[in-house]
Design a protein around this motif. Sequence first.
Motif, short mmCIF file in Angstrom:
data_model
loop_
_atom_site.label_atom_id
_atom_site.label_comp_id
_atom_site.label_asym_id
_atom_site.label_seq_id
_atom_site.Cartn_x
_atom_site.Cartn_y
_atom_site.Cartn_z
N UNK A 72 -27.61 8.97 3.04
CA UNK A 72 -28.11 7.89 3.29
C UNK A 72 -28.61 7.73 4.56
N UNK A 73 -28.38 8.48 5.69
CA UNK A 73 -29.07 8.27 6.93
C UNK A 73 -29.95 9.54 7.23
N UNK A 74 -30.18 10.41 6.34
CA UNK A 74 -30.82 11.61 6.69
C UNK A 74 -32.32 11.43 6.34
N UNK A 75 -33.03 12.25 6.67
CA UNK A 75 -34.62 12.32 6.88
C UNK A 75 -35.20 12.15 5.74
N UNK A 76 -34.47 12.84 4.43
CA UNK A 76 -35.03 12.89 3.25
C UNK A 76 -36.15 13.91 2.89
N UNK A 77 -36.13 14.85 3.67
CA UNK A 77 -37.00 15.92 3.62
C UNK A 77 -36.21 17.15 2.76
N UNK A 78 -37.12 17.66 1.94
CA UNK A 78 -36.62 18.87 0.69
C UNK A 78 -37.65 19.95 1.16
N UNK A 79 -37.14 20.97 2.18
CA UNK A 79 -38.14 21.98 2.48
C UNK A 79 -37.28 23.41 2.44
N UNK A 80 -37.01 24.08 1.29
CA UNK A 80 -36.07 25.25 1.29
C UNK A 80 -36.40 26.25 2.09
N UNK A 81 -37.53 26.60 2.24
CA UNK A 81 -38.20 27.71 3.14
C UNK A 81 -37.98 27.55 4.58
N UNK A 82 -37.65 26.32 5.02
CA UNK A 82 -37.29 25.98 6.45
C UNK A 82 -35.78 25.90 6.62
N UNK A 83 -34.85 26.07 5.58
CA UNK A 83 -33.54 26.09 5.55
C UNK A 83 -33.08 27.09 6.45
N UNK A 84 -31.81 26.60 7.08
CA UNK A 84 -31.04 27.47 8.03
C UNK A 84 -29.69 27.20 7.69
N UNK A 85 -28.72 28.36 7.90
CA UNK A 85 -29.19 29.80 7.96
C UNK A 85 -30.13 30.22 6.85
N UNK A 86 -30.58 31.35 6.95
CA UNK A 86 -31.63 31.97 6.01
C UNK A 86 -30.63 32.17 4.75
N UNK A 87 -29.42 32.57 4.81
CA UNK A 87 -28.48 32.76 3.60
C UNK A 87 -28.97 31.44 2.49
N UNK A 88 -29.22 30.51 2.87
CA UNK A 88 -29.46 29.32 2.04
C UNK A 88 -30.73 29.21 1.21
#
Length: 377
Positions: A72-88
């Motif tokens: 509930x304190x996160x930015x709420x952004x859903x961007x899989x291609x920016x996920x780190x580490x790349x394994x995700x």
Amino acid sequence: MAADEPVWRDLITADETHALAPGIPSDLDRAPDVLVVGGGMVGVVTAVLCGRAGLGRVTLVERSSLGSGPSGRAAGILVPDGAEPAALVGLARASLALWHQLDEGWPSGLGLRPLDWLLAPPFRAGLLDDLPAHARHLTVDGLGRVEPALARPTDAVLLSGQARLNPLQVIARLSRAIDGVATGVEVTDVLVRGGRVAEVKSSAGALHPGVVIFTTGSEPKLPHLPLRIRCRQVKGHLLATEPAPFRLGVAGAGVPAQLENGSLLAGGTIDEGDLSQAVREEVIAAIRAELDQFLPAARGLGVSHQWCCFRPALPDNLPVVDAVPGLTNAWLTCGHYRSGLLMAPATAQALTQWIATGQRPDNVWPFRLSRFTDAPP
């Protein structure tokens, strides 16, 4: 200005606010088929999918209010291609698709909103050589045309088809589909008998579930739960401005996300080693200075909210999604770091399938607990 208060609560209805803290119902099911411990995004989505999969009666307990932790304190952004580490990345793409399915199939929707996101250099290894179909590489001039409000455009990768959400709104809406939700319930220990969790001890009394799933963000610290992992807490700061009189077409790479009321959301710092619960004014000032530097049109907008969050992270910054060693009816997910909102549906789906079939799904093998222990996989 709201100090250490996320902007999200001001953007939901009174009914949604109430759904986040229903308290302990008088008819609390003390012997559910599935007990989910933890009311962040992963826990709530897991409870919903367990119910949909026909695993029986589902109860969720949370020691505070739903979404009171990092969800509930996160930015709420859903961007899989920016996920780190790349394994995700691969599983994160599948998880975003599941988010869209949930949103489209939910009465009145969950509030998922489309987002075009900019990735700035340095890019993840191999990204430019294998751009997904929804991505394009922009030159400096190209980025200037896409978002003319930027003062200092750079080359970037533009990802279309990404998404954002108000985490408290989504949690509130999803929670209404769970058989039983109890907030203000502290789980204090488990009683293990015959290789099973026979009893979950809590501040609301004993619970006797058929299956228990721990989705507590950090590892559950219970005296008789056989776990040997420890999450570190990585602090981050965020801010939201007053509503802006202009609209942005993209977010990321120096461009804040713009919320439905026009406010600009910026930050998401990585403040390793800072364990203070306090918002640091110097960090907020640095976020604000960077915002004004990259987006001159934002100068003069007041800061309406400033807050910090603590993301639970494991040594490799990948989560654990696994069965609890030595127990036949207990599962665990923790340590999602910066990807908990994004990965919630994929994590929940994997846990649900595992419980239903008795077989570990292949896609969560990289997130096994044994990578940190001497236990066999």
